[in-house]
Design an enzyme around this catalytic site. Structure first.
Site, mmCIF file in Angstrom:
data_model
loop_
_atom_site.group_PDB
_atom_site.id
_atom_site.type_symbol
_atom_site.label_atom_id
_atom_site.label_comp_id
_atom_site.label_asym_id
_atom_site.label_seq_id
_atom_site.Cartn_x
_atom_site.Cartn_y
_atom_site.Cartn_z
ATOM 1 N N PRO A 82 3.426 5.127 -0.460
ATOM 2 C CA PRO A 82 3.969 4.181 0.507
ATOM 3 C C PRO A 82 3.213 2.865 0.479
ATOM 4 C CG PRO A 82 3.472 6.303 1.506
ATOM 5 C CD PRO A 82 2.775 6.252 0.209
ATOM 6 N N GLU A 83 3.957 1.793 0.367
ATOM 7 C CA GLU A 83 3.394 0.457 0.448
ATOM 8 C C GLU A 83 3.782 -0.123 1.815
ATOM 9 O OE1 GLU A 83 4.113 -1.843 -3.158
ATOM 10 O OE2 GLU A 83 4.623 -0.035 -4.250
ATOM 11 N N LYS A 109 -1.425 -0.967 4.240
ATOM 12 C CA LYS A 109 -0.758 0.321 4.044
ATOM 13 C C LYS A 109 -1.310 1.393 4.984
ATOM 14 C CE LYS A 109 -0.615 -0.899 -0.859
ATOM 15 N NZ LYS A 109 -1.140 -0.570 -2.190
ATOM 16 N N HIS A 148 3.018 21.984 1.278
ATOM 17 C CA HIS A 148 2.155 20.802 1.187
ATOM 18 C C HIS A 148 1.875 20.155 2.539
ATOM 19 C CE1 HIS A 148 2.867 21.390 -3.008
ATOM 20 N NE2 HIS A 148 4.110 20.941 -2.970
ATOM 21 N N ARG A 152 -0.264 15.730 -3.433
ATOM 22 C CA ARG A 152 -1.448 15.423 -4.245
ATOM 23 C C ARG A 152 -2.734 15.365 -3.436
ATOM 24 N NH1 ARG A 152 0.137 10.872 -8.638
ATOM 25 N NH2 ARG A 152 -2.067 11.104 -9.124
ATOM 26 N N ARG A 173 -1.664 0.162 -14.718
ATOM 27 C CA ARG A 173 -0.433 0.373 -13.948
ATOM 28 C C ARG A 173 0.767 -0.125 -14.720
ATOM 29 N NH1 ARG A 173 -1.955 1.233 -8.757
ATOM 30 N NH2 ARG A 173 -0.070 2.457 -8.790
#
Length: 280
Positions: free
Chosen positions: A2-3, A52, A103, A121, A266
DNA sequence: CCCTATGTTCCCAA
DNA sequence: CTTGGGAACATAGG
């Protein structure tokens, strides 16, 4: 993952649900998150975004700061907030046997619902702050974005402009997807060194950033992978991406081939034909 | 096996 | 001190 637009979406969706509500329980499922203590009985005063990071401010001082990193999500479950965690009545249709989605790393319960932090993650962080917030970030594109100030601090710095945009200490909230989109919109080469940018270039970047991010917020974020909003719905901005993920296809502006190269590790999507401006 | 992934931090070298 | 690069973190998917 998420940005800024995704975190802003969560803030806007959380406010009507939890501002003024009391936290009745917290449960840490993944001990990697560390101790989340002192929240029970506290009332949420407000929900704020810093870049963020998402901060739940508490009445009487202090806050809970969440950072979702790569794959974190928040999900609101209406009702059943005070039922036992494994109560059958509290189970969702897709639970994994203990009443929670796979998760799930943290659950924050309110009298009328609960928030799950879901994070495959396990990079997300949650920290309790005693007073105020301890977030050290740059201004964001909607708040304190000052082209002449950016021009000044960029003078003695040779970073590629994309790396600069993604440096959270300089400008908060822009990650890889939106950096690609903003630079495309501003017709600027991602590798361009920032000490060569004019004040007008910075103003153009600021305007492009506001345009792109405003639209992304209106779309509730970009679901190119697994991003979902607070209620589990995909965003819509993936349908409006200008370059990200478009390698090998035609540029919408000039028809040139969209390329993908690595910049600081990136994936960087850009049009070599029309993102090559020098000067204003 | 390989590579990729929307983020941040740490280590190391220049 | 700065910057820049790469690895690490942990996991899923192609």
């Amino acid at each position: 993952m998420p940005e800024l637009p995704e975190v802003e979406t969560l803030c806007r969706q959380l406010r009507p649900e939890i501002v003024g509500a009391e936290i009745v329980a917290t449960r840490v499922i993944d001990s990697k998150l560390g101790g989340i203590r002192g929240l029970k009985g506290r009332t949420v005063k407000g929900v704020t975004r810093y870049g963020k990071a998402l901060e739940m401010e508490l009445e009487g001082g202090g806050s809970l700061v969440l950072h979702l990193r790569m794959t974190g999500r928040l999900l609101w479950h209406k009702g059943n907030g005070m039922l036992p965690w494994n109560n059958r009545k509290g189970m969702l249709p897709w639970h994994n046997g203990n009443g929670m989605l796979p998760h799930t790393r943290l659950v924050i319960s309110f009298p009328h619902g609960k928030i799950s932090l879901i994070d495959p993650r396990r990079f997300a962080t949650a920290t309790v702050h005693r007073k105020g917030n301890c977030i050290s970030l740059g201004s964001d594109p909607f708040n304190g974005f000052d082209p002449s100030h950016l021009w000044t601090i960029a003078q003695q710095c040779t970073l590629p402009v994309k790396s600069f945009l993604m440096d959270q200490r300089r400008i908060a909230g822009i990650g890889n997807i939106y950096a690609c989109e903003i630079l495309y919109q501003a017709r600027m080469d991602p590798w361009r060194r920032i000490n060569g940018l004019s004040p007008d270039d910075w103003a153009a970047i600021g305007q492009a950033a506001q345009e792109i991010l405003t639209r992304a917020i209106a779309c509730r974020g970009t679901s190119v992978s697994d991003w979902r909003d607070l209620f589990g719905n995909a965003g819509e901005h993936q349908n409006y991406l200008l370059v990200y993920g478009r390698e090998g296809t035609g540029c919408y502006r000039c028809g040139g081939r969209i390329e993908r190269r690595k910049l600081s590790g990136r994936g960087t999507y850009y049009c070599p034909t029309c993102q090559n401006h020098e000067g204003g």
